[in-house]
Scaffold this active site. Sequence first.
Site, short mmCIF file in Angstrom:
data_model
loop_
_atom_site.label_atom_id
_atom_site.label_comp_id
_atom_site.label_asym_id
_atom_site.label_seq_id
_atom_site.Cartn_x
_atom_site.Cartn_y
_atom_site.Cartn_z
CG HIS A 63 39.22 -20.80 104.70
ND1 HIS A 63 39.13 -22.12 104.38
CD2 HIS A 63 37.96 -20.39 104.99
CE1 HIS A 63 37.86 -22.51 104.45
NE2 HIS A 63 37.13 -21.47 104.83
CG ASP A 118 38.88 -26.17 114.09
OD1 ASP A 118 39.04 -24.93 114.09
OD2 ASP A 118 38.32 -26.79 113.18
CB SER A 146 31.09 -31.03 117.03
OG SER A 146 31.03 -31.37 115.67
N GLY A 172 27.99 -30.01 112.71
CA GLY A 172 27.71 -29.44 111.39
C GLY A 172 27.49 -27.94 111.42
C1 GLA Z 1 37.74 -25.61 109.60
C2 GLA Z 1 39.09 -26.28 109.79
C3 GLA Z 1 40.10 -25.29 110.39
C4 GLA Z 1 40.15 -23.99 109.59
C5 GLA Z 1 38.74 -23.45 109.37
C6 GLA Z 1 38.72 -22.25 108.45
O1 GLA Z 1 37.20 -25.30 110.84
O2 GLA Z 1 38.97 -27.39 110.65
O3 GLA Z 1 41.37 -25.90 110.45
O4 GLA Z 1 40.81 -24.17 108.38
O5 GLA Z 1 37.88 -24.43 108.81
O6 GLA Z 1 39.38 -21.17 109.04
#
Ligand code: GLA
Length: 364
Positions: free
Chosen positions: A30, A171, A123, A118
């Site tokens: 986060h 991600d 994914s 999930g």
């Molecule tokens: C999800 C979001 C990421 C990041 C994480 C928490 O995976 O897609 O961008 O904020 O939560 O670290």
Amino acid sequence: MRSALFESYFGVVPKAVAIGHGRANLIGEHTDYNDGLVMPVLLRHHTVVALSPREDNLIRGVSDRFDALNRSVDSPCDGSWLDFVTGALTVARQNGFAVGGEGKSGINIAVSSNVPAGAGVSSSAAFEIALLRALGALTPAMFDTISPADLARMGQLIEHEFVGTICGIMDQMVAAVAPKAQAMLFDVRSMETRCMPLFTGHDFLVIHSGADRKLSEGAYNERLAQCNKAAGEMGVASLRDADLASCTRLADPLLQKRARHVISENIRVQDAAIALETGKVHEFGQLMDASHASLDNDFDVSSPILNSLVANIKAAGAIGVRLTGAGFGGCVIALCSREQGDYILDRITSSNPNAWLVDRIVGL
Ligand code: GLA
């Protein structure tokens, strides 16, 4: 690369095939949507996208996980998996690598994946990056002008505008940029990445709690809003610019907690990078433990199931363990010595029947 699914469904070989990997985050949760620091690593799990242009405007899609679907490239999003495809086609067009021409912008597409959905292992980003790479492969020259970081931004745009999750960019960036089996220290503000070898003789176990991430989107967007509010009240552009001392000046104790998590997590990522570089595995483990406590107590994104799994894995001998991904269910990640990995897994899967090993990330 081949796609048996494409060949059996469409009866021909696809024009382009590309891959995108899922990820686990070692530390730095986060923080990405606060201009902060993260340290993800690729999983072996991946999504393969195979596609060919069509002579009309139809998207004909087949997936090994979801129903086969057809619709026009101009159809509105409807919550199905084709929204990702529409998003990728649109974003690709905006960036100058459109499929076909007027009246011929449709595709046949086959998607196969072993990235658990999930589970908090991205994914979606794996799919987005595989899609964009496959579309790019139809116009190879476009990779001269579009960098992997651009690809990550495009993937994030698909997520924001066509899927509806206002995620950070961790991600998509790790899926677009990271090499296998290395930690990727990523500074979201500068978009700089530094890839680092993992610990020798130690593995990271990614273990699913058995509880899917539920109702996470609303809570995720709420955290984002709280962080922005805290930054605004502290008079900084983002929580990346705030320090621990000044967050005590926030009047709302809830905002104080949210800010404290983000600020302290950025410090932990910096310390973890030093610990990784200098082979200080126990320090790294302590930082993972502290990260989990902060996500639980200050950011409120853990759950009783995740907390009990974390405690059990720790009691079984892991050096450090924390939830990974957005939280609210999904996976935990544990650092353990190579010799102890099997023992920990045996103990955990017999005492937590719903838990299962997603991946074992082994340093080279
Ligand atoms: C999800 C979001 C990421 C990041 C994480 C928490 O995976 O897609 O961008 O904020 O939560 O670290």
